[in-house]
Design an enzyme around this catalytic site. Structure first.
Site, PDB file in Angstrom:
ATOM      1  CE1 TYR A 103      -9.413  -2.858  -0.071  1.00 43.33           C
ATOM      2  CE2 TYR A 103      -8.513  -1.267  -1.667  1.00 43.33           C
ATOM      3  CZ  TYR A 103      -8.343  -2.278  -0.825  1.00 43.33           C
ATOM      4  OH  TYR A 103      -7.115  -2.579  -0.752  1.00 43.33           O
ATOM      5  CE  LYS A 148      -3.909  -2.139   2.474  1.00 44.43           C
ATOM      6  NZ  LYS A 148      -4.784  -2.043   3.585  1.00 44.43           N
ATOM      7  CG  ASN A 179      -3.422  -2.413   7.195  1.00 46.21           C
ATOM      8  OD1 ASN A 179      -2.993  -2.173   5.780  1.00 46.21           O
ATOM      9  ND2 ASN A 179      -4.436  -2.840   7.516  1.00 46.21           N
ATOM     10  CD  GLU A 204      -8.650  -9.687  -3.291  1.00 42.37           C
ATOM     11  OE1 GLU A 204      -7.598  -9.919  -2.940  1.00 42.37           O
ATOM     12  OE2 GLU A 204      -9.469  -9.202  -2.315  1.00 42.37           O
TER      13      GLU A 204
END
Length: 140
Positions: A51, A11, A114, A128
């Site tokens: 998402y 991320k 995170n 995904e």
């Protein structure tokens, strides 16, 4: 145990701090192979689509904003029981609750930042992976 593939995303909080190599080293040391990888900047439409299952949750907008805030590294990890193994290596979503040595314990800044995403099951891994990669890009 069967050989599986799972999606991993490094991320924006981690790419900003140049942690891609360090995080990938943890995956590889755990027996996961990187069989596809690309650094991208997600569009809002991509983040909202990826998402979409969380759309009704209060954190959806914040999550989308975070995921488009900087580059991410999307990758396919392969190995025995890869989905469960990756989730174990990542650690708990909240780094305060993550086990020592896990990616989130070592690198995450907070529950929101995170550092990594991983598929939560075989069906989501297939969906995904297909969201970001075509079969020709997976070269394991």
């Amino acid at each position: 145990m069967p050989v599986q593939r799972t999606l991993s995303i490094i991320k924006p909080d981690a790419t900003e701090r140049n942690l891609t190599g360090a995080i990938n080293a943890v995956f590889e040391e755990a027996g996961l192979r990187i069989v596809a990888q690309k650094r991208i900047r997600m569009t809002r439409a991509q983040a909202e689509g990826f998402y979409a299952e969380h759309k009704a949750r209060g954190f959806f907008g914040e999550l989308v904003d975070f995921m488009i805030s900087g580059p991410v590294v999307v990758q396919v990890l392969e190995g025995e029981d890869a989905v469960a193994r990756n989730r174990e290596v990542m650690g708990a979503t909240n780094p305060a609750n993550a086990a020592e040595g896990t990616v989130r314990k070592r690198f995450a800044k907070s529950i929101g930042e995170n550092s990594v995403h991983g598929s939560d099951g075989e069906a989501s891994a297939e969906r995904e992976i297909a969201f970001f990669f075509n079969l020709a890009e997976i070269v394991g």
